[in-house]
Design a protein around this motif. Structure first.
Motif, PDB file in Angstrom:
ATOM      1  N   VAL A   1     -18.051  33.769  29.039  1.00 47.77           N
ATOM      2  CA  VAL A   1     -16.983  33.174  29.850  1.00 47.77           C
ATOM      3  C   VAL A   1     -15.791  34.125  29.798  1.00 47.77           C
ATOM      4  CG1 VAL A   1     -15.522  31.170  30.239  1.00 47.77           C
ATOM      5  CG2 VAL A   1     -17.813  30.869  29.269  1.00 47.77           C
ATOM      6  N   LEU A   2     -15.407  34.640  30.948  1.00 48.86           N
ATOM      7  CA  LEU A   2     -14.315  35.606  31.049  1.00 48.86           C
ATOM      8  C   LEU A   2     -12.995  34.870  31.269  1.00 48.86           C
ATOM      9  CD1 LEU A   2     -13.549  38.675  31.268  1.00 48.86           C
ATOM     10  CD2 LEU A   2     -13.810  38.399  33.755  1.00 48.86           C
ATOM     11  N   LEU A   3     -11.997  35.158  30.436  1.00 48.02           N
ATOM     12  CA  LEU A   3     -10.681  34.530  30.516  1.00 48.02           C
ATOM     13  C   LEU A   3      -9.594  35.590  30.491  1.00 48.02           C
ATOM     14  CD1 LEU A   3     -11.130  31.709  27.813  1.00 48.02           C
ATOM     15  CD2 LEU A   3     -11.454  31.472  30.280  1.00 48.02           C
ATOM     16  N   TYR A   4      -8.381  35.186  30.928  1.00 43.50           N
ATOM     17  CA  TYR A   4      -7.219  36.042  30.771  1.00 43.50           C
ATOM     18  C   TYR A   4      -6.108  35.349  29.982  1.00 43.50           C
ATOM     19  CZ  TYR A   4      -5.018  33.235  34.442  1.00 43.50           C
ATOM     20  OH  TYR A   4      -4.494  32.192  35.158  1.00 43.50           O
ATOM     21  N   ASP A   5      -6.303  34.104  29.624  1.00 46.61           N
ATOM     22  CA  ASP A   5      -5.276  33.321  28.942  1.00 46.61           C
ATOM     23  C   ASP A   5      -5.922  32.600  27.763  1.00 46.61           C
ATOM     24  OD1 ASP A   5      -3.246  31.624  28.120  1.00 46.61           O
ATOM     25  OD2 ASP A   5      -2.617  31.089  30.143  1.00 46.61           O
ATOM     26  N   THR A   6      -5.390  32.839  26.578  1.00 50.19           N
ATOM     27  CA  THR A   6      -5.957  32.213  25.380  1.00 50.19           C
ATOM     28  C   THR A   6      -5.857  30.686  25.425  1.00 50.19           C
ATOM     29  OG1 THR A   6      -3.823  32.455  24.249  1.00 50.19           O
ATOM     30  CG2 THR A   6      -5.438  34.213  23.937  1.00 50.19           C
ATOM     31  N   GLN A   7      -4.993  30.156  26.282  1.00 50.05           N
ATOM     32  CA  GLN A   7      -4.827  28.708  26.382  1.00 50.05           C
ATOM     33  C   GLN A   7      -6.121  28.015  26.787  1.00 50.05           C
ATOM     34  OE1 GLN A   7      -1.054  26.739  27.945  1.00 50.05           O
ATOM     35  NE2 GLN A   7      -2.391  26.490  29.708  1.00 50.05           N
ATOM     36  N   PHE A   8      -6.991  28.735  27.532  1.00 45.85           N
ATOM     37  CA  PHE A   8      -8.235  28.128  28.005  1.00 45.85           C
ATOM     38  C   PHE A   8      -9.341  28.158  26.950  1.00 45.85           C
ATOM     39  CE2 PHE A   8      -6.339  29.258  32.180  1.00 45.85           C
ATOM     40  CZ  PHE A   8      -6.361  28.000  32.743  1.00 45.85           C
ATOM     41  N   GLU A   9      -9.144  28.898  25.868  1.00 45.26           N
ATOM     42  CA  GLU A   9     -10.226  29.040  24.895  1.00 45.26           C
ATOM     43  C   GLU A   9     -10.627  27.696  24.297  1.00 45.26           C
ATOM     44  OE1 GLU A   9      -9.076  31.978  22.060  1.00 45.26           O
ATOM     45  OE2 GLU A   9      -9.118  33.634  23.514  1.00 45.26           O
ATOM     46  N   ARG A  10      -9.656  26.838  24.038  1.00 46.23           N
ATOM     47  CA  ARG A  10      -9.979  25.551  23.411  1.00 46.23           C
ATOM     48  C   ARG A  10     -10.750  24.638  24.361  1.00 46.23           C
ATOM     49  NH1 ARG A  10      -5.894  21.229  23.729  1.00 46.23           N
ATOM     50  NH2 ARG A  10      -4.765  21.493  25.676  1.00 46.23           N
ATOM     51  N   ILE A  11     -10.672  24.900  25.676  1.00 43.02           N
ATOM     52  CA  ILE A  11     -11.442  24.128  26.642  1.00 43.02           C
ATOM     53  C   ILE A  11     -12.874  24.642  26.721  1.00 43.02           C
ATOM     54  CG2 ILE A  11     -11.604  23.470  29.080  1.00 43.02           C
ATOM     55  CD1 ILE A  11      -8.555  23.811  29.222  1.00 43.02           C
ATOM     56  N   VAL A  12     -13.035  25.948  26.550  1.00 51.02           N
ATOM     57  CA  VAL A  12     -14.358  26.562  26.652  1.00 51.02           C
ATOM     58  C   VAL A  12     -15.188  26.319  25.392  1.00 51.02           C
ATOM     59  CG1 VAL A  12     -15.598  28.745  26.963  1.00 51.02           C
ATOM     60  CG2 VAL A  12     -13.481  28.331  28.234  1.00 51.02           C
ATOM     61  N   GLN A  13     -14.546  26.342  24.243  1.00 52.06           N
ATOM     62  CA  GLN A  13     -15.289  26.268  22.978  1.00 52.06           C
ATOM     63  C   GLN A  13     -16.185  25.033  22.861  1.00 52.06           C
ATOM     64  OE1 GLN A  13     -11.941  26.756  20.417  1.00 52.06           O
ATOM     65  NE2 GLN A  13     -12.086  28.998  20.370  1.00 52.06           N
ATOM     66  N   PRO A  14     -15.738  23.817  23.253  1.00 52.37           N
ATOM     67  CA  PRO A  14     -16.655  22.673  23.176  1.00 52.37           C
ATOM     68  C   PRO A  14     -17.881  22.822  24.066  1.00 52.37           C
ATOM     69  CG  PRO A  14     -14.381  21.925  23.310  1.00 52.37           C
ATOM     70  CD  PRO A  14     -14.364  23.398  23.596  1.00 52.37           C
ATOM     71  N   LEU A  15     -17.724  23.437  25.238  1.00 53.29           N
ATOM     72  CA  LEU A  15     -18.881  23.674  26.097  1.00 53.29           C
ATOM     73  C   LEU A  15     -19.867  24.604  25.409  1.00 53.29           C
ATOM     74  CD1 LEU A  15     -20.428  23.575  28.804  1.00 53.29           C
ATOM     75  CD2 LEU A  15     -18.996  25.498  29.562  1.00 53.29           C
ATOM     76  N   LEU A  16     -19.369  25.688  24.825  1.00 52.67           N
ATOM     77  CA  LEU A  16     -20.260  26.632  24.157  1.00 52.67           C
ATOM     78  C   LEU A  16     -20.932  25.986  22.945  1.00 52.67           C
ATOM     79  CD1 LEU A  16     -18.239  29.975  24.326  1.00 52.67           C
ATOM     80  CD2 LEU A  16     -19.839  28.986  25.975  1.00 52.67           C
ATOM     81  N   LYS A  17     -20.213  25.109  22.271  1.00 53.72           N
ATOM     82  CA  LYS A  17     -20.801  24.407  21.125  1.00 53.72           C
ATOM     83  C   LYS A  17     -21.957  23.521  21.583  1.00 53.72           C
ATOM     84  CE  LYS A  17     -19.606  21.240  17.350  1.00 53.72           C
ATOM     85  NZ  LYS A  17     -18.502  20.442  16.716  1.00 53.72           N
ATOM     86  N   ASN A  18     -21.785  22.829  22.690  1.00 55.35           N
ATOM     87  CA  ASN A  18     -22.861  21.978  23.216  1.00 55.35           C
ATOM     88  C   ASN A  18     -24.047  22.812  23.690  1.00 55.35           C
ATOM     89  OD1 ASN A  18     -21.288  19.738  22.698  1.00 55.35           O
ATOM     90  ND2 ASN A  18     -20.554  19.549  24.813  1.00 55.35           N
ATOM     91  N   LEU A  19     -23.772  23.942  24.314  1.00 56.87           N
ATOM     92  CA  LEU A  19     -24.856  24.819  24.766  1.00 56.87           C
ATOM     93  C   LEU A  19     -25.647  25.373  23.584  1.00 56.87           C
ATOM     94  CD1 LEU A  19     -23.067  26.764  27.651  1.00 56.87           C
ATOM     95  CD2 LEU A  19     -24.917  25.095  27.887  1.00 56.87           C
ATOM     96  N   LYS A  20     -24.942  25.647  22.506  1.00 54.38           N
ATOM     97  CA  LYS A  20     -25.633  26.161  21.309  1.00 54.38           C
ATOM     98  C   LYS A  20     -26.641  25.155  20.774  1.00 54.38           C
ATOM     99  CE  LYS A  20     -24.675  28.387  16.863  1.00 54.38           C
ATOM    100  NZ  LYS A  20     -23.608  28.810  15.895  1.00 54.38           N
ATOM    101  N   ARG A  21     -26.345  23.873  20.970  1.00 54.77           N
ATOM    102  CA  ARG A  21     -27.264  22.824  20.490  1.00 54.77           C
ATOM    103  C   ARG A  21     -28.589  22.841  21.242  1.00 54.77           C
ATOM    104  NH1 ARG A  21     -23.815  17.313  20.034  1.00 54.77           N
ATOM    105  NH2 ARG A  21     -25.897  16.543  19.449  1.00 54.77           N
ATOM    106  N   ILE A  22     -28.613  23.441  22.432  1.00 55.69           N
ATOM    107  CA  ILE A  22     -29.885  23.579  23.152  1.00 55.69           C
ATOM    108  C   ILE A  22     -30.329  25.042  23.182  1.00 55.69           C
ATOM    109  CG2 ILE A  22     -29.559  21.491  24.525  1.00 55.69           C
ATOM    110  CD1 ILE A  22     -28.753  23.251  26.883  1.00 55.69           C
ATOM    111  N   GLY A  23     -29.799  25.847  22.265  1.00 58.72           N
ATOM    112  CA  GLY A  23     -30.297  27.199  22.077  1.00 58.72           C
ATOM    113  C   GLY A  23     -29.675  28.264  22.952  1.00 58.72           C
ATOM    114  N   ILE A  24     -28.641  27.924  23.707  1.00 56.96           N
ATOM    115  CA  ILE A  24     -27.988  28.904  24.580  1.00 56.96           C
ATOM    116  C   ILE A  24     -26.792  29.499  23.856  1.00 56.96           C
ATOM    117  CG2 ILE A  24     -26.699  29.216  26.726  1.00 56.96           C
ATOM    118  CD1 ILE A  24     -28.491  27.108  27.991  1.00 56.96           C
TER     119      ILE A  24
END
Length: 610
Positions: free
Chosen positions: A441-464
């Motif tokens: 996920v490409l970002l330019y503002d660190t403010q969005f990182e906290r929104i992306v992290q839960p998505l990546l955590k959920n994806l990790k649960r299915i091996g992505i």
């Protein structure tokens, strides 16, 4: 200004028999000072100012705002470079929008308009008093020059906007004519009214396509006063601005100096606001809005918060998948990624319950599709049945939020297996190639990182396996222009009257054009046709139906992961400004704000430690 009799006589003498009927009909078409998309403009000829403004607003003062990142250009019209904030204040357009109407425009550079009843052509009379900042008159030739320059050398959306214009010509110094394709967008005349007019004599010997840090010549209410590349740009109000007393301007452009200071990210900008270095801040973070404005100046009443309702559709803010990458080609994969985004947890734990889930590309409007398609939608969709998923025709729209994340992830796992993937050693891999499914996920503002992290955590649960890459604004824009990303967070804004801009968002012609807004990389003939149906709509009902059909197809494609919306704008400000109350319904007009001559000095003394 109407053409002189001699000029009109010469024009007629050079016309061919085929075009003579157009000249004759032009003489019969009344000249008006305003246009509306479907009905008549709300404001009658002779109005003195927009109803929501304060025509006696005080003049003077300064407004300092933040921009994030950097800039390296003062040309906002081209593909190359990162333009500075605020540049459109330098330029006038042919007509000016009234933010208190859905889509009506009134004379600015154009003092009169003639529109063919069959919408095959229109003419603008240029105000004889219109002047560029160097005193040179604005002419019809400048309008034609600007149209061709923006269409041929500007950002791709100009070509999309003006696609149905077949010719542009200056009939004399003060009159410009545009001819249209037989089947054209109903909003095309108003789109032409939005044309920014550039001075031909300034740009004739300059390379328009190259970024520049020169101070460009315009005819608008402000000019650039100072530039500190990448750090600050300052605009001064033009004291002898030619259009100051026009009805569309009276009570507007009251603030004498506009300043944009650049900061690395929103966190630093917020601290600058608290310190009094910035006057006003549009807050994009629900968490900040709930918790960050309890500093001493706010508690003492020097800073206040406004929540201004937005009458426009919410549009689509989303994680955008890049279909140019092979891994996103299968719609089952895209649907699985959608299922891993769990909005209720975000809203409860990060957003203080402030947001609503976005489902539609035309959210918060009658254009949002719902349930199964009705007869009007089916009539538009049926010709493309073999190109569209069966679900488009016979199922309710997707995005239901089960109370538990687990069934969502189970369904996502099933979809990934159906698409040819399986989990090996905890990783989702392609069964044929053995290649793991990863995304960035490409970002330019660190403010969005906290929104992306839960998505990546959920994806990790299915091996992505996913990761975040945060880069500076210039690098981000360069990668965006070259479509070098897996996924970005982007917004597709919508108005209550969508039109030609939809071509650049969704159609095949813009999928490979650098800096186009077809970030998804869509190349779908059915979507191309539905966009044309929307643009050609000749009534409000037809527009709503076409938008719903397009919305339905986009949503069943799972091209993005919809996020959330508020339906209002959050503004924090040092309380030295006056502003219209209530705000105009369809747009926030900072041009109608002013600095209070009594409160301004008191607040500024507190800002600067006095």
């Amino acid at each position: 200004m109407l053409r002189s009799a001699l000029a009109a006589l010469l024009a007629v003498s050079l016309l061919t028999p085929a075009s003579f009927s157009f000249a004759a009909s032009a003489a019969e078409v009344p000249t008006v000072t305003g246009l509306s998309l479907y009905d008549q403009p709300a404001l009658k000829p002779g109005f003195t100012h927009f109803p929501y403004v304060n025509p006696e607003a005080p003049q003077g003062g300064e407004l300092v705002r933040a921009s994030v990142g950097s800039f390296d250009s003062t040309n906002p019209f081209i593909v190359k470079g990162t333009p500075a904030s605020g540049l459109m204040a330098v330029y006038d357009t042919l007509l000016a929008s009234n933010p208190d109407e859905p889509f009506s425009m009134y004379g600015l550079l154009a003092s009169g308009v003639r529109l063919d009843p069959d919408r095959r052509w229109m003419e603008f009379d240029i105000n004889p008093g219109a002047r560029f900042h160097d005193g040179t008159p604005v002419t019809a030739e400048d309008v034609v020059f600007s149209f061709r320059l923006l269409r041929d050398e500007g950002q791709p959306f100009y070509a999309a906007y003006y696609a149905d214009v077949t010719s542009a010509q200056a009939l004399d110094d003060d009159t410009v004519r545009f001819d249209f394709a037989k089947a054209n967008s109903r909003e095309l005349p108003l789109i032409l009214g939005q044309l920014p007019v550039l001075p031909k004599h300034y740009w004739a010997n300059r390379d328009f396509t190259r970024p520049t840090l020169d101070k460009p010549l315009g005819s608008g209410p402000y000019r650039i006063a100072a530039i500190k590349p990448g750090q600050r740009i300052v605009y001064d109000r033009v004291d002898d601005y030619w259009g100051r007393d026009l009805p569309v301007n009276r009570g507007r452009h009251n603030i004498a100096r506009l300043v944009f200071d650049y900061y690395r990210d929103q966190t630093v900008a917020l601290e600058a606001f608290k310190a009094g270095n910035l006057d006003l801040r549009i807050e994009s973070s629900a968490s900040n809005w709930a918790t960050a404005y309890d500093f001493p100046a706010a508690e003492q009443g020097f800073v206040k918060k406004l929540l201004v309702p937005d009458g426009q559709p919410a549009g689509m803010q989303a994680y955008v998948m890049n279909l140019r990458r092979e891994k996103f080609q299968d719609p089952r994969v895209r649907e699985a990624l959608n299922l891993a985004f769990y909005f209720p947890w975000l809203n409860d734990n990060l957003f203080y319950g402030a947001y609503k889930r976005t489902r539609s590309y035309f959210e918060n409007s009658p254009m949002a599709a719902g349930g199964k398609p009705g007869p009007g939608e089916l009539a538009l969709l049926e010709p493309y049945r073999d190109q569209l998923p069966d679900a488009v025709f016979d199922k309710p729209l997707p995005i239901a939020e089960p109370e538990d994340l687990r069934p969502r992830l189970r369904k996502a796992l099933g979809l990934m297996r159906d698409a040819g993937y399986e989990i090996q050693n905890g990783q989702m891999v392609n069964r044929e190639t053995g290649k793991p499914f990863t995304l960035e996920v490409l970002l330019y503002d660190t403010q969005f990182e906290r929104i992306v992290q839960p998505l990546l955590k959920n994806l990790k649960r299915i091996g992505i396996q996913g990761k975040i890459r945060t880069v500076d604004v210039n690098q981000y824009l360069n990668r965006l222009r070259s479509f070098d990303y897996d996924m970005v967070i982007a917004t597709f804004p919508q108005s209550i009257n969508p039109g030609n801009e939809q071509r650049e968002y969704w159609t095949s012609a813009y999928a490979d054009q650098p800096q186009s807004r077809n970030l998804i990389g869509l190349k779908n003939p059915a979507i191309d046709a539905l966009v044309d149906d929307l643009i050609r709509a000749d009534s409000r009902q037809a527009l709503d139906t076409a938008a719903r059909a397009l919305d339905r197809v986009l949503r069943w494609g799972f091209y993005v992961i919809p996020q959330f919306h508020l339906g209002a704008t959050r503004i924090a400000l040092w309380d030295k400004f006056g502003h219209p109350q209530p705000s105009p319904e369809y747009g926030l007009d900072f041009d109608a704000w002013w600095v209070d001559p009594d409160e301004g000095p008191r607040i500024e003394a507190r800002q600067h430690g006095g």
